[in-house]
Every structure is written in structure tokens, then in C-alpha cells.
Design a protein around this motif. Structure first.
Motif, PDB file in Angstrom:
ATOM      1  N   ALA A   1       0.835  -1.205   0.000  1.00  0.00           N
ATOM      2  CA  ALA A   1       0.000   0.000   0.000  1.00  0.00           C
ATOM      3  C   ALA A   1       0.868   1.253   0.000  1.00  0.00           C
ATOM      4  O   ALA A   1       0.556   2.233  -0.693  1.00  0.00           O
ATOM      5  N   GLY A   2       1.953   1.229   0.753  1.00  0.00           N
ATOM      6  CA  GLY A   2       2.867   2.375   0.761  1.00  0.00           C
ATOM      7  C   GLY A   2       3.503   2.597  -0.592  1.00  0.00           C
ATOM      8  O   GLY A   2       3.594   3.737  -1.071  1.00  0.00           O
ATOM      9  N   TYR A   3       3.957   1.512  -1.221  1.00  0.00           N
ATOM     10  CA  TYR A   3       4.555   1.636  -2.549  1.00  0.00           C
ATOM     11  C   TYR A   3       3.539   2.119  -3.581  1.00  0.00           C
ATOM     12  O   TYR A   3       3.869   2.918  -4.469  1.00  0.00           O
ATOM     13  N   VAL A   4       2.300   1.646  -3.468  1.00  0.00           N
ATOM     14  CA  VAL A   4       1.254   2.094  -4.394  1.00  0.00           C
ATOM     15  C   VAL A   4       1.001   3.581  -4.197  1.00  0.00           C
ATOM     16  O   VAL A   4       0.822   4.329  -5.168  1.00  0.00           O
ATOM     17  N   GLY A   5       1.014   4.034  -2.942  1.00  0.00           N
ATOM     18  CA  GLY A   5       0.838   5.459  -2.675  1.00  0.00           C
ATOM     19  C   GLY A   5       1.947   6.294  -3.284  1.00  0.00           C
ATOM     20  O   GLY A   5       1.700   7.354  -3.870  1.00  0.00           O
ATOM     21  N   VAL A   6       3.174   5.822  -3.163  1.00  0.00           N
ATOM     22  CA  VAL A   6       4.314   6.535  -3.763  1.00  0.00           C
ATOM     23  C   VAL A   6       4.166   6.558  -5.277  1.00  0.00           C
ATOM     24  O   VAL A   6       4.370   7.607  -5.915  1.00  0.00           O
ATOM     25  N   ALA A   7       3.819   5.409  -5.866  1.00  0.00           N
ATOM     26  CA  ALA A   7       3.667   5.349  -7.320  1.00  0.00           C
ATOM     27  C   ALA A   7       2.545   6.272  -7.793  1.00  0.00           C
ATOM     28  O   ALA A   7       2.674   6.946  -8.824  1.00  0.00           O
ATOM     29  N   PHE A   8       1.455   6.315  -7.038  1.00  0.00           N
ATOM     30  CA  PHE A   8       0.338   7.192  -7.402  1.00  0.00           C
ATOM     31  C   PHE A   8       0.752   8.658  -7.315  1.00  0.00           C
ATOM     32  O   PHE A   8       0.436   9.459  -8.204  1.00  0.00           O
ATOM     33  N   ALA A   9       1.456   9.017  -6.248  1.00  0.00           N
ATOM     34  CA  ALA A   9       1.900  10.409  -6.092  1.00  0.00           C
ATOM     35  C   ALA A   9       2.839  10.807  -7.215  1.00  0.00           C
ATOM     36  O   ALA A   9       2.758  11.926  -7.741  1.00  0.00           O
ATOM     37  N   LYS A  10       3.745   9.909  -7.575  1.00  0.00           N
ATOM     38  CA  LYS A  10       4.668  10.212  -8.673  1.00  0.00           C
ATOM     39  C   LYS A  10       3.917  10.310 -10.002  1.00  0.00           C
ATOM     40  O   LYS A  10       4.226  11.162 -10.829  1.00  0.00           O
ATOM     41  N   ALA A  11       2.921   9.431 -10.182  1.00  0.00           N
ATOM     42  CA  ALA A  11       2.182   9.433 -11.441  1.00  0.00           C
ATOM     43  C   ALA A  11       1.383  10.720 -11.601  1.00  0.00           C
ATOM     44  O   ALA A  11       1.221  11.220 -12.727  1.00  0.00           O
ATOM     45  N   THR A  12       0.877  11.286 -10.506  1.00  0.00           N
ATOM     46  CA  THR A  12       0.127  12.533 -10.613  1.00  0.00           C
ATOM     47  C   THR A  12       1.037  13.685 -11.029  1.00  0.00           C
ATOM     48  O   THR A  12       0.558  14.673 -11.573  1.00  0.00           O
ATOM     49  N   ARG A  13       2.337  13.527 -10.766  1.00  0.00           N
ATOM     50  CA  ARG A  13       3.301  14.547 -11.200  1.00  0.00           C
ATOM     51  C   ARG A  13       3.971  14.175 -12.515  1.00  0.00           C
ATOM     52  O   ARG A  13       4.977  14.773 -12.900  1.00  0.00           O
ATOM     53  N   LEU A  14       3.397  13.160 -13.165  1.00  0.00           N
ATOM     54  CA  LEU A  14       3.887  12.680 -14.460  1.00  0.00           C
ATOM     55  C   LEU A  14       5.345  12.223 -14.391  1.00  0.00           C
ATOM     56  O   LEU A  14       6.141  12.470 -15.298  1.00  0.00           O
ATOM     57  N   LYS A  15       5.693  11.540 -13.295  1.00  0.00           N
ATOM     58  CA  LYS A  15       7.039  10.985 -13.146  1.00  0.00           C
ATOM     59  C   LYS A  15       6.903   9.472 -12.974  1.00  0.00           C
ATOM     60  O   LYS A  15       5.890   8.969 -12.495  1.00  0.00           O
ATOM     61  N   SER A  16       7.945   8.765 -13.361  1.00  0.00           N
ATOM     62  CA  SER A  16       7.921   7.310 -13.177  1.00  0.00           C
ATOM     63  C   SER A  16       8.446   6.973 -11.776  1.00  0.00           C
ATOM     64  O   SER A  16       9.133   7.777 -11.143  1.00  0.00           O
ATOM     65  N   SER A  17       8.119   5.806 -11.322  1.00  0.00           N
ATOM     66  CA  SER A  17       8.568   5.371  -9.992  1.00  0.00           C
ATOM     67  C   SER A  17       9.077   3.938 -10.060  1.00  0.00           C
ATOM     68  O   SER A  17       8.426   3.019  -9.561  1.00  0.00           O
ATOM     69  N   PRO A  18      10.243   3.745 -10.667  1.00  0.00           N
ATOM     70  CA  PRO A  18      10.758   2.384 -10.796  1.00  0.00           C
ATOM     71  C   PRO A  18      11.087   1.752  -9.441  1.00  0.00           C
ATOM     72  O   PRO A  18      10.974   0.535  -9.285  1.00  0.00           O
ATOM     73  N   MET A  19      11.462   2.560  -8.456  1.00  0.00           N
ATOM     74  CA  MET A  19      11.784   2.007  -7.142  1.00  0.00           C
ATOM     75  C   MET A  19      10.546   1.379  -6.507  1.00  0.00           C
ATOM     76  O   MET A  19      10.609   0.280  -5.950  1.00  0.00           O
ATOM     77  N   ALA A  20       9.415   2.051  -6.608  1.00  0.00           N
ATOM     78  CA  ALA A  20       8.179   1.523  -6.041  1.00  0.00           C
ATOM     79  C   ALA A  20       7.754   0.248  -6.773  1.00  0.00           C
ATOM     80  O   ALA A  20       7.328  -0.728  -6.144  1.00  0.00           O
ATOM     81  N   GLU A  21       7.898   0.248  -8.074  1.00  0.00           N
ATOM     82  CA  GLU A  21       7.531  -0.932  -8.854  1.00  0.00           C
ATOM     83  C   GLU A  21       8.427  -2.120  -8.516  1.00  0.00           C
ATOM     84  O   GLU A  21       7.940  -3.246  -8.368  1.00  0.00           O
ATOM     85  N   ARG A  22       9.723  -1.874  -8.368  1.00  0.00           N
ATOM     86  CA  ARG A  22      10.636  -2.950  -7.974  1.00  0.00           C
ATOM     87  C   ARG A  22      10.319  -3.453  -6.572  1.00  0.00           C
ATOM     88  O   ARG A  22      10.395  -4.650  -6.295  1.00  0.00           O
ATOM     89  N   GLY A  23       9.973  -2.531  -5.684  1.00  0.00           N
ATOM     90  CA  GLY A  23       9.616  -2.922  -4.323  1.00  0.00           C
ATOM     91  C   GLY A  23       8.397  -3.815  -4.285  1.00  0.00           C
ATOM     92  O   GLY A  23       8.365  -4.826  -3.568  1.00  0.00           O
ATOM     93  N   ILE A  24       7.391  -3.453  -5.051  1.00  0.00           N
ATOM     94  CA  ILE A  24       6.177  -4.264  -5.118  1.00  0.00           C
ATOM     95  C   ILE A  24       6.479  -5.636  -5.708  1.00  0.00           C
ATOM     96  O   ILE A  24       6.052  -6.667  -5.169  1.00  0.00           O
ATOM     97  N   ASP A  25       7.250  -5.672  -6.787  1.00  0.00           N
ATOM     98  CA  ASP A  25       7.614  -6.951  -7.405  1.00  0.00           C
ATOM     99  C   ASP A  25       8.423  -7.817  -6.436  1.00  0.00           C
ATOM    100  O   ASP A  25       8.242  -9.036  -6.384  1.00  0.00           O
TER     101      ASP A  25
END
Length: 106
Positions: A40-64
């Protein structure tokens, strides 16, 4: 001689198998509570980054990584339970053979 009681191992294997299937389908209920919070924390980070039109590879790797670790842990749990069940069955079979060898009816 009665059959060995392997219901406990069967129940562990069945439960872990259902959880493993849930992890493979990426269902949150199959994760432990701590891992659910991390995802849930990683999804929140990814969502926040996505709203700023930035990628979040760290969050995606963490979830994986969380999903992969959960799958590995459940696979190991199933293998250990199956090994323990096989040990109980082998012990029962050895006792049965020893009992038959002990009685000299033939």
C-alpha cells in the motif's frame, strides 16, 4: 496398525496452496499484514509520482520484490510440509514392516 494422521500436514499444504495461488494472481489477501502495508505504501508513492507525471521504478521494484518473496516463502512452506508428511508416512511404513518381520507366522 492404524493409518498415520497426516490431516494437519494436509491442511497446511492446502492453505499454503490457496495462498500461493492468490499471490500468483496478485491478490492482496494472500499477503501477510506487514507486506500488505508495504505494498500500500509503494502504491501510494507510485500514485503520487504518477500525478506529477514521473515514473517510480523504485516503487515498482519494491512491489515486485514483495510478491516474489511471498511466492518463495509459500513455496518453501509447501515443500517443508510435504517433506514432513512424507517423513511421517515413511516412519509409519517402517514400523509396519518391523512389526511384520517380528511376527513369524509364515
Amino acid at each position: 496398525m492404524a493409518k498415520p494422521n497426516t490431516r494437519q500436514f494436509d491442511r497446511i499444504i492446502e492453505t499454503a496452496g490457496r495462498k500461493l495461488q492468490g499471490v500468483r494472481n496478485r491478490e492482496m489477501w494472500a499477503l501477510p499484514a506487514g507486506d500488505q502495508a508495504k505494498v500500500a505504501g509503494y502504491v501510494g508513492v507510485a500514485f503520487a509520482k504518477a500525478t506529477r507525471l514521473k515514473s517510480s521504478p523504485m516503487a515498482e521494484r519494491g512491489i515486485d520484490r514483495i510478491w516474489a518473496n511471498a511466492e518463495a516463502a509459500l513455496t518453501a512452506e509447501i515443500a517443508a510440509a510435504e517433506k514432513a508428511k512424507a517423513g511421517v508416512l515413511a516412519e509409519h511404513a517402517a514400523a509396519k514392516v518391523a512389526k511384520r518381520a517380528e511376527s513369524k507366522w509364515w
